[in-house]
Enzyme design. Structure first.
Site, PDB file in Angstrom:
ATOM      1  N   GLN A 250      -5.669  52.080 -25.230  1.00  0.00           N
ATOM      2  CA  GLN A 250      -6.402  51.776 -24.195  1.00  0.00           C
ATOM      3  C   GLN A 250      -6.781  52.858 -23.260  1.00  0.00           C
ATOM      4  OE1 GLN A 250      -5.662  47.949 -22.485  1.00  0.00           O
ATOM      5  NE2 GLN A 250      -7.716  47.074 -23.089  1.00  0.00           N
TER       6      GLN A 250
ATOM      7  N   HIS B 226      -5.949  50.690 -13.402  1.00  0.00           N
ATOM      8  CA  HIS B 226      -6.030  49.963 -12.414  1.00  0.00           C
ATOM      9  C   HIS B 226      -6.269  50.393 -11.027  1.00  0.00           C
ATOM     10  CE1 HIS B 226      -3.328  48.156 -15.860  1.00  0.00           C
ATOM     11  NE2 HIS B 226      -4.444  47.133 -15.508  1.00  0.00           N
TER      12      HIS B 226
ATOM     13  N   ARG C  15      -1.325  44.308 -30.729  1.00  0.00           N
ATOM     14  CA  ARG C  15      -1.964  42.951 -30.685  1.00  0.00           C
ATOM     15  C   ARG C  15      -1.906  42.447 -31.889  1.00  0.00           C
ATOM     16  NH1 ARG C  15      -6.877  43.612 -26.056  1.00  0.00           N
ATOM     17  NH2 ARG C  15      -5.565  44.496 -24.579  1.00  0.00           N
TER      18      ARG C  15
ATOM     19  N   ASP D 210      -7.033  52.951 -20.204  1.00  0.00           N
ATOM     20  CA  ASP D 210      -6.822  51.737 -19.161  1.00  0.00           C
ATOM     21  C   ASP D 210      -6.761  52.414 -17.593  1.00  0.00           C
ATOM     22  OD1 ASP D 210      -6.620  49.094 -18.138  1.00  0.00           O
ATOM     23  OD2 ASP D 210      -4.752  48.785 -19.565  1.00  0.00           O
TER      24      ASP D 210
ATOM     25  N   LYS E  55     -14.971  39.401 -15.567  1.00  0.00           N
ATOM     26  CA  LYS E  55     -15.171  40.382 -15.942  1.00  0.00           C
ATOM     27  C   LYS E  55     -16.609  40.820 -16.141  1.00  0.00           C
ATOM     28  CE  LYS E  55     -14.102  39.270 -20.721  1.00  0.00           C
ATOM     29  NZ  LYS E  55     -13.698  39.967 -22.078  1.00  0.00           N
TER      30      LYS E  55
ATOM     31  N   HIS F 290      -8.874  45.747 -13.030  1.00  0.00           N
ATOM     32  CA  HIS F 290      -8.632  46.240 -14.326  1.00  0.00           C
ATOM     33  C   HIS F 290     -10.063  46.911 -14.957  1.00  0.00           C
ATOM     34  CE1 HIS F 290      -5.070  43.369 -14.853  1.00  0.00           C
ATOM     35  NE2 HIS F 290      -5.872  42.752 -13.866  1.00  0.00           N
TER      36      HIS F 290
ATOM     37  N   CYS G 298      -1.028  46.179 -17.946  1.00  0.00           N
ATOM     38  CA  CYS G 298      -1.230  45.814 -16.681  1.00  0.00           C
ATOM     39  C   CYS G 298       0.221  45.817 -16.083  1.00  0.00           C
ATOM     40  CB  CYS G 298      -1.834  44.440 -16.599  1.00  0.00           C
ATOM     41  SG  CYS G 298      -3.185  44.370 -17.455  1.00  0.00           S
TER      42      CYS G 298
HETATM   43 ZN   LIG Z   1      -5.044  45.785 -16.627  1.00  0.00          ZN
END
Ligand SMILES: [Zn+2]
Ligand SMILES: [Zn+2]
Length: 638
Positions: A381, A385, A363, A383, A465, A511, A334
């Site tokens: 990920q 946005h 992580r 991912d 979420k 996200h 992010c």
């Molecule tokens: Zn994010």
């Protein structure tokens, strides 16, 4: 006597005397034979049936058919198992005994090492406890009383747990001579848990921390019906055969090494699958108006303070130093995405702006919980946005729901569960922001007409979420995709766009991940298909098997023509019998085999065997190539 009104989940209402127990309500609602109700959800909280109702409430009964009901059932089973273990090993110290996704376990600290030969006597004792139908009794104690109780019983791990509970009071559950520290709820009595099976025993660090003592963890499962238990055991057998770590060895997909615990090493075959998936997802995203970015893995610590990760996520992050300054290895993408957004001014005409990133994140996971590709310390990920206006937010969520459906269907996942998670205890942002964000998610779900379950207080620290759980071919559920609405991060990073009114406004940030972790998604997929990948993902799509040495030349010609078309093909020109080569290709789960001999050479054909289907006959080479190209293009599942 005062009355209370109970509103059932089907909307019906009924009035009862104040102080009525849930069990009495069950008996009145289902006179005569009633379904086996284990517990109930009262105003969104699961409760024991012994609970009394003192005010107007909403109520939903739980059976073992409800996921929450089954968890209560299994957790209750874990108490009974611990009780039985203590009969044979009174010196065993109790750790914890939670329900898990496919059963339950209990951890014991015991010098003598337990093994599967001990199971039958423990199971026999369990049967006795079940037959005695001992009630589970809940008691609420002050922390001091609870400490005294477990001190007397010499349960030092329980003392540690009690000390960590922030509340003034704790609850314990008693049945027979057994007592356990427990939040509950439980089924009413031991007699509910009819059919038990202990499955395995393994070492596990106390609280998953390798600096702590090793406990012996006994896994088990239980069901109200014998048939359900049998079906479960059959699936476990199948799952063992499909274990992705085992298939990864057999199919040479990836490996792990002590030099990097939790960091996967991808082999060439695994990379083919990995790339095919990420290329496919990339193509779908481009079609849906996404633009791809890539941001650094290491970013300075100041950024993580600003994003709130330092305060809310530090325990899971890795740190490093460059030129005496502190840096963190990104656990999420992010902040990188935010900096890209901020790198130039934006107008309302740019929105929605969809920036996607196949982002490599790290992580920290405790070593005891690492598990193949399912639990790793490094993963990618998928991912993205989405930056948009408040007005666009709901439509953008709907588009995401459609996008996720499209991608899951491609992989053959037809059934999924959706869960909505709301504000957790540890969080940033104002009440108003959270309310608006939760409302947008709920409206979008309702407009799409999809049913969902709510998980109170389980949202991300920056926003609520929706999580997607996909069901695999063995009926197991796996959390993968997520859509998270966030008003906080744009505030913290001072994001702006110029509206049609010429004024500065704050965008919303959504996200989202669809596969979640690409690594984990592949792990799930390996088990879902049992290593037999659909053609478009198969590391080797086609293998050519010459019948004897004199057909090698024709096999080589066929190979060249197929390979030229971009199809992943190999030739097995070892001097083995063709039957042997076929069996080996089957073990490698290669979708197509082309057998070539004199006849095929003369006719310019191949004789094709298809995985699972067997012999599908002699086909002109050109036709065969068209057939498999079409199958690859349509990403056919079989
Ligand atoms: Zn994010
Ligand atoms: Zn319990």
């Amino acid at each position: 006597m005062n009355k209370v009104t109970v509103t059932f989940n089907d909307g019906k209402q009924k009035s009862f005397d104040q102080g009525v127990t849930l069990l009495e309500i069950v008996k009145e609602t289902y006179p005569g034979t009633y379904p086996q109700i284990l517990a109930a959800v009262v105003d969104n909280q699961a409760m024991d049936l012994s609970t009394t109702i003192e005010r107007d409430v909403t109520l939903r009964f739980l059976t073992s058919n409800d996921p929450e009901g089954l968890q209560i059932f299994w957790h209750s089973a874990s108490h009974i198992m611990a009780q039985a273990v203590k009969v044979f090993y009174p010196e065993a110290l109790l750790g914890i005994g939670p329900a898990i996704s496919n059963g339950f376990y209990y951890d014991f600290s015991l010098e003598e090492s337990l093994n599967e030969n001990d199971f039958s006597k423990i199971e026999a004792k369990i049967k006795e406890i079940v037959n005695e139908n001992q009630p589970f009794v809940r008691r609420v104690l002050s922390k001091d009383k609870a400490l005294a109780l477990f001190k007397e019983r010499k349960e030092r791990f329980k003392l540690e747990l009690i000390q960590d509970i922030p509340d003034e009071e704790v609850s314990v559950y008693e049945n027979g001579n057994f007592v356990d520290l427990c939040r509950g709820p439980h089924v009413p009595s031991t007699g509910y848990i009819k059919h038990f099976k202990l499955l395995s025993v393994a070492g596990a660090y106390w609280r998953g921390d390798e600096r702590n003592p090793v406990m012996q963890r006994i896994y088990g499962v239980a069901f109200p019906e014998e048939k359900a238990l049998e079906e479960h055991l059959r699936r476990l057998e199948e799952a063992k055969k499909r274990d992705h770590r085992r298939l990864a060895r057999e199919l040479d997909l990836f490996s792990f090494h002590p030099e990097g615990p939790g960091f996967p090493f991808w082999h060439p075959n695994g990379m083919v699958i990995y790339n095919a998936i990420t290329e496919y997802v990339g193509a779908v995203l481009a079609k849906h108006g996404y633009q791809e970015i890539k941001t650094p893995i290491i970013l300075n610590v100041e950024l993580w303070h600003r994003s709130g990760h330092w305060d809310n996520y530090k325990e899971n992050m890795y740190f490093t130093t460059i030129d005496n300054d502190s840096y963190a290895i990104k656990p999420m993408n992010c902040p990188g995405g935010l900096l890209v957004y901020k790198s130039r001014p934006h107008s309302y005409r740019d929105l929605p702006l969809k920036l996607s990133e196949m982002g490599l994140v790290h992580r920290h996971e405790k070593s005891g919980v690492l598990h193949g590709l399912f639990r790793v310390r490094q993963f990618t990920q998928d991912d993205a946005h989405v930056f948009c206006t408040t007005e666009q937010m709901e439509d953008e969520i709907i588009k995401l729901i459609n996008l996720i459906n499209e991608i899951y269907h491609t992989f053959g996942y037809e059934h999924f569960q959706i869960e909505l998670s709301t504000r957790p205890a540890k969080s940033i942002g104002t009440d108003e922001m959270w309310e608006k964000a939760e409302e947008a998610l709920i409206h979008a779900l309702e407009r799409k007409g999809v049913s969902y379950q709510t998980n109170p207080r389980e949202g991300a620290f920056y926003g609520p979420k929706i999580d997607y759980h996909i069901q695999d071919s063995l009926g197991r559920m796996w959390q993968c995709g997520t859509i998270q609405v966030d008003f906080s991060m744009p505030e913290r990073f001072n994001l702006e766009y110029i509206g049609s009114d010429g004024e500065k406004h704050r965008p919303v940030m959504i996200h989202r991940a669809i596969l979640g972790s690409v690594e984990r998604f592949i792990g799930i997929l390996i088990e879902h298909v049992g290593g037999a990948f659909p053609l478009w993902l198969a590391p080797t799509q086609c293998i050519i098997l010459p019948i004897s040495e004199k057909h090698h030349k024709y096999a080589e010609e066929v190979f060249k023509i197929i390979a030229e078309e971009g199809i992943r093909v190999v030739v097995d020109d070892r001097s083995e019998k063709v039957g042997y080569k076929i069996r080996e290709a089957e073990a490698k789960k290669i979708p197509y085999m082309c057998i070539v001999g004199d006849k095929e050479k003369n006719n310019q054909t191949v004789s094709v065997r298809k995985r699972k289907e067997g012999d599908i006959g002699e086909i002109y080479l050109k036709k065969f190539i068209e057939k498999i190209q079409d199958e690859i293009k349509r990403r056919v599942i079989y």
